[in-house]
Design a protein around this motif. Structure first.
Motif, PDB file in Angstrom:
ATOM      1  N   LEU A  18       3.355   9.320  16.740  1.00  0.00           N
ATOM      2  CA  LEU A  18       4.446   9.273  15.771  1.00  0.00           C
ATOM      3  C   LEU A  18       5.274   8.005  15.947  1.00  0.00           C
ATOM      4  CD1 LEU A  18       5.902  10.821  13.494  1.00  0.00           C
ATOM      5  CD2 LEU A  18       7.286  11.921  15.263  1.00  0.00           C
ATOM      6  N   LYS A  19       5.567   7.668  17.180  1.00  0.00           N
ATOM      7  CA  LYS A  19       6.348   6.449  17.458  1.00  0.00           C
ATOM      8  C   LYS A  19       5.593   5.211  16.983  1.00  0.00           C
ATOM      9  CE  LYS A  19       8.680   3.938  21.134  1.00  0.00           C
ATOM     10  NZ  LYS A  19       8.971   3.834  22.551  1.00  0.00           N
ATOM     11  N   GLU A  20       4.275   5.161  17.258  1.00  0.00           N
ATOM     12  CA  GLU A  20       3.436   4.042  16.821  1.00  0.00           C
ATOM     13  C   GLU A  20       3.436   3.925  15.297  1.00  0.00           C
ATOM     14  OE1 GLU A  20       0.196   1.098  16.908  1.00  0.00           O
ATOM     15  OE2 GLU A  20       1.570   1.759  18.461  1.00  0.00           O
ATOM     16  N   LEU A  21       3.290   5.054  14.616  1.00  0.00           N
ATOM     17  CA  LEU A  21       3.275   5.028  13.151  1.00  0.00           C
ATOM     18  C   LEU A  21       4.604   4.556  12.577  1.00  0.00           C
ATOM     19  CD1 LEU A  21       1.346   8.341  12.414  1.00  0.00           C
ATOM     20  CD2 LEU A  21       0.546   6.024  11.935  1.00  0.00           C
ATOM     21  N   LYS A  22       5.702   5.058  13.130  1.00  0.00           N
ATOM     22  CA  LYS A  22       7.024   4.720  12.591  1.00  0.00           C
ATOM     23  C   LYS A  22       7.477   3.313  12.949  1.00  0.00           C
ATOM     24  CE  LYS A  22       9.252   9.199  12.013  1.00  0.00           C
ATOM     25  NZ  LYS A  22      10.369  10.052  12.450  1.00  0.00           N
ATOM     26  N   SER A  23       7.194   2.870  14.169  1.00  0.00           N
ATOM     27  CA  SER A  23       7.736   1.584  14.604  1.00  0.00           C
ATOM     28  C   SER A  23       6.791   0.400  14.419  1.00  0.00           C
ATOM     29  CB  SER A  23       8.169   1.666  16.078  1.00  0.00           C
ATOM     30  OG  SER A  23       7.056   1.919  16.895  1.00  0.00           O
ATOM     31  N   VAL A  24       5.486   0.660  14.277  1.00  0.00           N
ATOM     32  CA  VAL A  24       4.538  -0.444  14.140  1.00  0.00           C
ATOM     33  C   VAL A  24       3.799  -0.405  12.798  1.00  0.00           C
ATOM     34  CG1 VAL A  24       2.488  -1.537  15.142  1.00  0.00           C
ATOM     35  CG2 VAL A  24       4.226  -0.558  16.646  1.00  0.00           C
ATOM     36  N   LYS A  25       3.102   0.700  12.538  1.00  0.00           N
ATOM     37  CA  LYS A  25       2.245   0.769  11.350  1.00  0.00           C
ATOM     38  C   LYS A  25       3.038   0.755  10.040  1.00  0.00           C
ATOM     39  CE  LYS A  25      -1.629   1.275  13.649  1.00  0.00           C
ATOM     40  NZ  LYS A  25      -2.629   0.252  13.703  1.00  0.00           N
ATOM     41  N   ARG A  26       4.129   1.535   9.983  1.00  0.00           N
ATOM     42  CA  ARG A  26       4.926   1.596   8.758  1.00  0.00           C
ATOM     43  C   ARG A  26       5.491   0.211   8.404  1.00  0.00           C
ATOM     44  NH1 ARG A  26       9.668   5.878   8.630  1.00  0.00           N
ATOM     45  NH2 ARG A  26       8.231   7.324   7.643  1.00  0.00           N
ATOM     46  N   ALA A  31       5.337  -4.713   4.946  1.00  0.00           N
ATOM     47  CA  ALA A  31       5.215  -6.172   4.837  1.00  0.00           C
ATOM     48  C   ALA A  31       3.987  -6.553   4.005  1.00  0.00           C
ATOM     49  CB  ALA A  31       5.122  -6.791   6.229  1.00  0.00           C
ATOM     50  N   ALA A  32       2.900  -5.821   4.176  1.00  0.00           N
ATOM     51  CA  ALA A  32       1.688  -6.098   3.403  1.00  0.00           C
ATOM     52  C   ALA A  32       1.913  -5.840   1.916  1.00  0.00           C
ATOM     53  CB  ALA A  32       0.531  -5.249   3.925  1.00  0.00           C
ATOM     54  N   ILE A  33       2.662  -4.789   1.593  1.00  0.00           N
ATOM     55  CA  ILE A  33       2.973  -4.493   0.188  1.00  0.00           C
ATOM     56  C   ILE A  33       3.842  -5.604  -0.397  1.00  0.00           C
ATOM     57  CG2 ILE A  33       4.280  -2.948  -1.332  1.00  0.00           C
ATOM     58  CD1 ILE A  33       3.269  -0.623   0.442  1.00  0.00           C
ATOM     59  N   ALA A  34       4.841  -6.032   0.349  1.00  0.00           N
ATOM     60  CA  ALA A  34       5.724  -7.109  -0.129  1.00  0.00           C
ATOM     61  C   ALA A  34       4.936  -8.392  -0.353  1.00  0.00           C
ATOM     62  CB  ALA A  34       6.845  -7.337   0.880  1.00  0.00           C
ATOM     63  N   GLU A  35       4.029  -8.707   0.554  1.00  0.00           N
ATOM     64  CA  GLU A  35       3.222  -9.918   0.406  1.00  0.00           C
ATOM     65  C   GLU A  35       2.298  -9.814  -0.812  1.00  0.00           C
ATOM     66  OE1 GLU A  35      -0.382 -12.112   2.781  1.00  0.00           O
ATOM     67  OE2 GLU A  35       1.243 -11.249   3.991  1.00  0.00           O
ATOM     68  N   ALA A  36       1.699  -8.643  -1.006  1.00  0.00           N
ATOM     69  CA  ALA A  36       0.793  -8.449  -2.145  1.00  0.00           C
ATOM     70  C   ALA A  36       1.551  -8.530  -3.465  1.00  0.00           C
ATOM     71  CB  ALA A  36       0.073  -7.116  -2.017  1.00  0.00           C
ATOM     72  N   ARG A  52      -0.846   0.112  -0.612  1.00  0.00           N
ATOM     73  CA  ARG A  52      -0.173   1.343  -1.070  1.00  0.00           C
ATOM     74  C   ARG A  52      -0.942   2.590  -0.601  1.00  0.00           C
ATOM     75  NH1 ARG A  52       4.794   1.631  -3.772  1.00  0.00           N
ATOM     76  NH2 ARG A  52       4.006   3.725  -3.967  1.00  0.00           N
ATOM     77  N   GLU A  53      -2.269   2.508  -0.639  1.00  0.00           N
ATOM     78  CA  GLU A  53      -3.088   3.624  -0.168  1.00  0.00           C
ATOM     79  C   GLU A  53      -2.874   3.834   1.337  1.00  0.00           C
ATOM     80  OE1 GLU A  53      -7.800   4.539   0.255  1.00  0.00           O
ATOM     81  OE2 GLU A  53      -7.134   3.694  -1.655  1.00  0.00           O
ATOM     82  N   GLN A  54      -2.824   2.729   2.075  1.00  0.00           N
ATOM     83  CA  GLN A  54      -2.575   2.816   3.516  1.00  0.00           C
ATOM     84  C   GLN A  54      -1.189   3.396   3.780  1.00  0.00           C
ATOM     85  OE1 GLN A  54      -4.761   2.299   5.852  1.00  0.00           O
ATOM     86  NE2 GLN A  54      -3.406   2.544   7.588  1.00  0.00           N
ATOM     87  N   GLN A  55      -0.208   3.014   2.969  1.00  0.00           N
ATOM     88  CA  GLN A  55       1.145   3.545   3.122  1.00  0.00           C
ATOM     89  C   GLN A  55       1.150   5.059   2.893  1.00  0.00           C
ATOM     90  OE1 GLN A  55       4.088   2.532   0.126  1.00  0.00           O
ATOM     91  NE2 GLN A  55       5.718   2.547   1.667  1.00  0.00           N
ATOM     92  N   GLY A  56       0.425   5.524   1.905  1.00  0.00           N
ATOM     93  CA  GLY A  56       0.334   6.955   1.630  1.00  0.00           C
ATOM     94  C   GLY A  56      -0.289   7.709   2.794  1.00  0.00           C
ATOM     95  N   PHE A  57      -1.322   7.112   3.394  1.00  0.00           N
ATOM     96  CA  PHE A  57      -1.959   7.734   4.550  1.00  0.00           C
ATOM     97  C   PHE A  57      -0.978   7.821   5.721  1.00  0.00           C
ATOM     98  CE2 PHE A  57      -4.112   7.174   8.641  1.00  0.00           C
ATOM     99  CZ  PHE A  57      -4.875   8.317   8.671  1.00  0.00           C
ATOM    100  N   ILE A  58      -0.272   6.730   5.992  1.00  0.00           N
ATOM    101  CA  ILE A  58       0.677   6.694   7.118  1.00  0.00           C
ATOM    102  C   ILE A  58       1.798   7.700   6.904  1.00  0.00           C
ATOM    103  CG2 ILE A  58       2.449   5.260   8.235  1.00  0.00           C
ATOM    104  CD1 ILE A  58       0.485   2.882   7.878  1.00  0.00           C
TER     105      ILE A  58
END
Length: 158
Positions: A18-26, A31-36, A52-58
């Protein structure tokens, strides 16, 4: 609300994920969405849709872990007096009476179960047959391939 048993190790693993998802992956996916988005037209932007699909998974995994942690009942086997009986969290060494092959399993919660590392769910047929038994007892386990007879060689609280 129904509570689900979980070992201390299982709780720590879920909290770490959970910590990894919230502090690193999210933050990475944001940032990837903003760049795209900076690349222009979003309708035909594959990078944007993948992010966006990755964001939904996370976000789904975060919600899933938070739900599991809130509904869990963490059981520390070291807090339970050692009676020599098989209980949740104990490690059991079994001997197949037909083949003389030994196997060791730790009985854990459903979300922690992983047969590759010899962790079986408390709700599995083997664990259900073992719960409450002691060293030296013979247990018959109904499997898809038929009934298998095991002798309990060792019960450890570790």
């Amino acid at each position: 609300m129904q509570r689900y048993p979980m070992t201390v190790e299982g709780e720590l693993a879920l909290q770490a994920e959970l910590k990894e998802l919230k502090s690193v992956k999210r933050p990475e996916v944001i940032a990837a969405i903003a760049e795209a988005r900076e690349h222009g037209d979003l309708k035909e932007n594959a990078e944007y849709h993948a992010a966006r699909e990755q964001q939904g998974f996370i976000e789904g995994r975060i919600a899933d872990i938070e739900g599991k942690l809130s509904a869990s009942q963490v059981i520390n086997v070291h807090d339970i007096p050692n009676t020599g009986k098989v209980i949740f969290g104990t490690t059991v060494t079994l001997l197949n009476t037909e083949t003389d092959q030994g196997v060791t399993y730790k009985i854990v919660g459903d979300d922690e179960a992983n047969v590759k590392v010899n962790k079986i769910s408390v709700n599995s047929p083997i664990a259900r047959a073992l719960i409450g038994k002691e060293e030296g007892d013979v247990v018959n386990v109904k499997t898809p391939g038929g009934t298998v007879e095991y002798e309990i060689e060792l019960v450890e609280h570790k």
